[in-house]
Write a protein that holds these residues in place. Structure first.
Motif, PDB file in Angstrom:
ATOM      1  N   ARG A  35       0.848  -1.192   0.000  1.00  0.00           N
ATOM      2  CA  ARG A  35       0.000   0.000   0.000  1.00  0.00           C
ATOM      3  C   ARG A  35       0.885   1.244   0.000  1.00  0.00           C
ATOM      4  NH1 ARG A  35      -2.700   0.796   6.058  1.00  0.00           N
ATOM      5  NH2 ARG A  35      -1.236   2.429   6.718  1.00  0.00           N
ATOM      6  N   SER A  36       0.343   2.344  -0.463  1.00  0.00           N
ATOM      7  CA  SER A  36       1.102   3.587  -0.583  1.00  0.00           C
ATOM      8  C   SER A  36       1.132   4.388   0.714  1.00  0.00           C
ATOM      9  CB  SER A  36       0.517   4.454  -1.701  1.00  0.00           C
ATOM     10  OG  SER A  36       0.539   3.780  -2.944  1.00  0.00           O
ATOM     11  N   GLU A  37       0.090   4.303   1.521  1.00  0.00           N
ATOM     12  CA  GLU A  37      -0.017   5.137   2.714  1.00  0.00           C
ATOM     13  C   GLU A  37       0.951   4.684   3.814  1.00  0.00           C
ATOM     14  OE1 GLU A  37      -3.392   5.335   0.184  1.00  0.00           O
ATOM     15  OE2 GLU A  37      -2.582   3.615   1.279  1.00  0.00           O
ATOM     16  N   ARG A  38       1.550   5.654   4.489  1.00  0.00           N
ATOM     17  CA  ARG A  38       2.449   5.344   5.596  1.00  0.00           C
ATOM     18  C   ARG A  38       1.660   4.789   6.780  1.00  0.00           C
ATOM     19  NH1 ARG A  38       4.313  10.439   4.102  1.00  0.00           N
ATOM     20  NH2 ARG A  38       3.242  11.376   5.893  1.00  0.00           N
ATOM     21  N   PRO A  39       2.313   3.999   7.645  1.00  0.00           N
ATOM     22  CA  PRO A  39       1.655   3.540   8.869  1.00  0.00           C
ATOM     23  C   PRO A  39       1.256   4.728   9.736  1.00  0.00           C
ATOM     24  CG  PRO A  39       3.676   2.307   8.471  1.00  0.00           C
ATOM     25  CD  PRO A  39       3.662   3.426   7.484  1.00  0.00           C
ATOM     26  N   SER A  40       0.167   4.581  10.465  1.00  0.00           N
ATOM     27  CA  SER A  40      -0.372   5.699  11.234  1.00  0.00           C
ATOM     28  C   SER A  40       0.155   5.762  12.663  1.00  0.00           C
ATOM     29  CB  SER A  40      -1.902   5.610  11.265  1.00  0.00           C
ATOM     30  OG  SER A  40      -2.317   4.428  11.931  1.00  0.00           O
ATOM     31  N   SER A  41       0.827   4.706  13.151  1.00  0.00           N
ATOM     32  CA  SER A  41       1.229   4.689  14.560  1.00  0.00           C
ATOM     33  C   SER A  41       2.728   4.868  14.781  1.00  0.00           C
ATOM     34  CB  SER A  41       0.773   3.378  15.224  1.00  0.00           C
ATOM     35  OG  SER A  41      -0.622   3.232  15.154  1.00  0.00           O
ATOM     36  N   VAL A  73       6.740  -3.289   6.356  1.00  0.00           N
ATOM     37  CA  VAL A  73       8.120  -3.206   5.885  1.00  0.00           C
ATOM     38  C   VAL A  73       8.101  -2.320   4.646  1.00  0.00           C
ATOM     39  CG1 VAL A  73      10.196  -4.460   5.232  1.00  0.00           C
ATOM     40  CG2 VAL A  73       8.462  -5.594   6.632  1.00  0.00           C
ATOM     41  N   PHE A  74       8.976  -1.294   4.629  1.00  0.00           N
ATOM     42  CA  PHE A  74       8.971  -0.360   3.509  1.00  0.00           C
ATOM     43  C   PHE A  74       9.734  -0.940   2.329  1.00  0.00           C
ATOM     44  CE2 PHE A  74      10.712   3.550   1.387  1.00  0.00           C
ATOM     45  CZ  PHE A  74       9.495   3.942   0.842  1.00  0.00           C
ATOM     46  N   ASN A  75       9.100  -0.883   1.151  1.00  0.00           N
ATOM     47  CA  ASN A  75       9.742  -1.286  -0.091  1.00  0.00           C
ATOM     48  C   ASN A  75      10.122  -0.013  -0.847  1.00  0.00           C
ATOM     49  OD1 ASN A  75      10.059  -2.082  -2.960  1.00  0.00           O
ATOM     50  ND2 ASN A  75       9.476  -4.107  -2.191  1.00  0.00           N
ATOM     51  N   ALA A  76      11.398   0.368  -0.726  1.00  0.00           N
ATOM     52  CA  ALA A  76      11.847   1.632  -1.312  1.00  0.00           C
ATOM     53  C   ALA A  76      11.834   1.583  -2.833  1.00  0.00           C
ATOM     54  CB  ALA A  76      13.251   1.956  -0.811  1.00  0.00           C
ATOM     55  N   ARG A  77      11.981   0.395  -3.390  1.00  0.00           N
ATOM     56  CA  ARG A  77      11.978   0.286  -4.853  1.00  0.00           C
ATOM     57  C   ARG A  77      10.611   0.649  -5.419  1.00  0.00           C
ATOM     58  NH1 ARG A  77      13.456  -5.308  -8.145  1.00  0.00           N
ATOM     59  NH2 ARG A  77      13.163  -4.492 -10.248  1.00  0.00           N
ATOM     60  N   ARG A  78       9.561   0.234  -4.734  1.00  0.00           N
ATOM     61  CA  ARG A  78       8.201   0.508  -5.200  1.00  0.00           C
ATOM     62  C   ARG A  78       7.573   1.711  -4.510  1.00  0.00           C
ATOM     63  NH1 ARG A  78       5.189  -5.315  -6.111  1.00  0.00           N
ATOM     64  NH2 ARG A  78       6.963  -6.460  -6.959  1.00  0.00           N
ATOM     65  N   HIS A  79       8.281   2.249  -3.507  1.00  0.00           N
ATOM     66  CA  HIS A  79       7.757   3.367  -2.723  1.00  0.00           C
ATOM     67  C   HIS A  79       6.407   3.002  -2.097  1.00  0.00           C
ATOM     68  CE1 HIS A  79      10.937   5.938  -4.304  1.00  0.00           C
ATOM     69  NE2 HIS A  79      10.631   5.500  -5.512  1.00  0.00           N
ATOM     70  N   TYR A 129       4.508   0.270   1.151  1.00  0.00           N
ATOM     71  CA  TYR A 129       4.717  -0.486   2.377  1.00  0.00           C
ATOM     72  C   TYR A 129       4.089  -1.872   2.250  1.00  0.00           C
ATOM     73  CZ  TYR A 129       6.319   3.711   4.782  1.00  0.00           C
ATOM     74  OH  TYR A 129       7.030   4.821   5.155  1.00  0.00           O
ATOM     75  N   LEU A 130       4.906  -2.887   2.509  1.00  0.00           N
ATOM     76  CA  LEU A 130       4.366  -4.237   2.619  1.00  0.00           C
ATOM     77  C   LEU A 130       3.600  -4.307   3.932  1.00  0.00           C
ATOM     78  CD1 LEU A 130       4.167  -7.198   1.702  1.00  0.00           C
ATOM     79  CD2 LEU A 130       6.273  -7.621   2.989  1.00  0.00           C
ATOM     80  N   THR A 131       2.307  -4.546   3.863  1.00  0.00           N
ATOM     81  CA  THR A 131       1.415  -4.531   5.014  1.00  0.00           C
ATOM     82  C   THR A 131       1.088  -5.963   5.410  1.00  0.00           C
ATOM     83  OG1 THR A 131       0.446  -2.504   4.137  1.00  0.00           O
ATOM     84  CG2 THR A 131      -0.743  -3.617   5.916  1.00  0.00           C
TER      85      THR A 131
END
Length: 344
Positions: A52-58, A132-138, A140-142
């Motif tokens: 997903r594109s959105e950053r984690p909220s916590s 886990v952030f996937n910098a290649r795809r910008h 987040y693996l949720t």
């Protein structure tokens, strides 16, 4: 000579097929390995993994110079952070928590902190997502599952021993480690079960369910909608309405009749209301009335109507329905819904 050319072509084609097949097999293995990490089973539910594109909220934790610690077995504990009214820490095992089946995986958990201030027998129910952030795809693996995490004195830490396989996480083609930097995150949603529910009941033949409306000086009525006074059945006020010159398909040869839902009685729970009604035009000389029925959900807003555009033809009014220049409508509310707020 020609046979020799064909032999050479066959050899070249076979060589190309072998190389292509090997490359394809390698690609399929890579894709399968990557995708297989998205179909692991946890002890408490089916684990789902999606980008997903959105950053984690916590919480987000980023580690630079990751190669310094990428082989370490002891956990990294984040700073305390607040989410949903409680305090927490992220607990990260970059080579896996061996006590939780985390061999050859990254393990990540969220631990509740400062529980001394909580009441005896406390329990916090959490819908937990880890990232886990996937910098290649910008993106987040949720990682989450179907289970509600019940934090209490005996279970202060929840997460995933098999968050992501090390073979996927460390693969430079996957994009989780970029410029020797990694990021992890958490999203904590507290589940507070409701103590009340909205209960809809259907009441058949409710009290005072028959309303009579006599219209005088029928022959002098204009081309507009006339309304009866309001009457209360169940939790809602209702009224009848009709245009003496007709409406819709019945105009101008038939008489319509409609039931309108109006406002609610004081302190009523205002929701859509079910109304099943028998509409009648009374025969004033003792014979059978003209009848029509309707049943529908009436929305909260007042003024919605249900009914018919042809309860009787105008030419039939003289047959005992129009007497002394008056007609009589009746509405029998057969079933209405009533809504209450009650404990679960």
């Amino acid at each position: 000579m020609e046979n020799g050319r064909w032999s050479l072509r066959v050899i070249c084609f076979a060589f190309f097929f072998i190389i292509t097949s090997s490359s394809a097999e390698f690609l399929i293995q890579q894709v399968t390995e990557y995708n297989s990490s998205y179909n692991l089973n946890a002890n408490l539910g089916e684990v789902t993994r999606e980008l997903r594109s959105e950053r984690p909220s916590s919480k987000i934790v980023t580690i630079g110079n990751f190669s310094v610690v990428m082989e370490r077995f002891e956990p990294y504990e984040s700073s305390v952070f607040e989410a949903s009214g409680y305090k927490w820490r992220l607990i990260l095992y970059v080579t896996g928590n061996k006590d939780d089946g985390g061999n050859n995986h990254v393990s990540l958990y969220v631990r509740i902190e400062d529980t001394e201030s909580l009441p005896t027998g406390w329990e916090v129910m959490v819908d937990l997502k880890l990232f886990v952030f996937n910098a290649r795809r910008h993106k987040y693996l949720t990682v989450t599952d179907e289970a509600v995490k019940r934090y209490n004195q005996g279970n202060r830490e929840w997460g995933f021993g098999q968050l992501i396989p090390l073979s996927t996480f460390r693969n430079p083609n996957q994009g989780f480690i970029v410029q020797n930097t990694v990021s992890f995150g958490a999203e904590i949603f507290i589940i507070r079960p409701v103590g009340q529910q909205e209960r809809v009941s259907f009441v058949s033949n409710p009290p005072d369910n028959v309303f009579t409306w006599r219209i005088l000086r029928f022959s002098s009525l204009e081309d507009k909608i006339y309304y009866s006074s309001e009457f209360l059945v169940g939790d809602r006020f209702w009224r009848l309405g009709f245009n003496p010159k007709g409406e819709g398909e019945g105009r101008p040869n038939a008489i319509p009749i409609f039931l309108y839902a109006q406002g609610f009685r004081p302190n009523a729970v205002e929701t859509s209301t079910w109304g099943a009604v028998n509409l009648r035009l009374r025969h004033q000389l003792g014979s059978n009335p003209k009848r029509a029925s309707s049943a529908a959900w009436y929305p909260v807003r007042p003024g919605h109507r249900e009914g018919v555009s042809n309860i009787i033809l105008r030419k039939d009014l003289q047959d005992g329905y129009l007497v002394k220049d008056s007609i009589v409508f009746e509405a029998e509310m057969v079933t209405v819904s009533v809504t209450n707020i009650v404990p679960v």
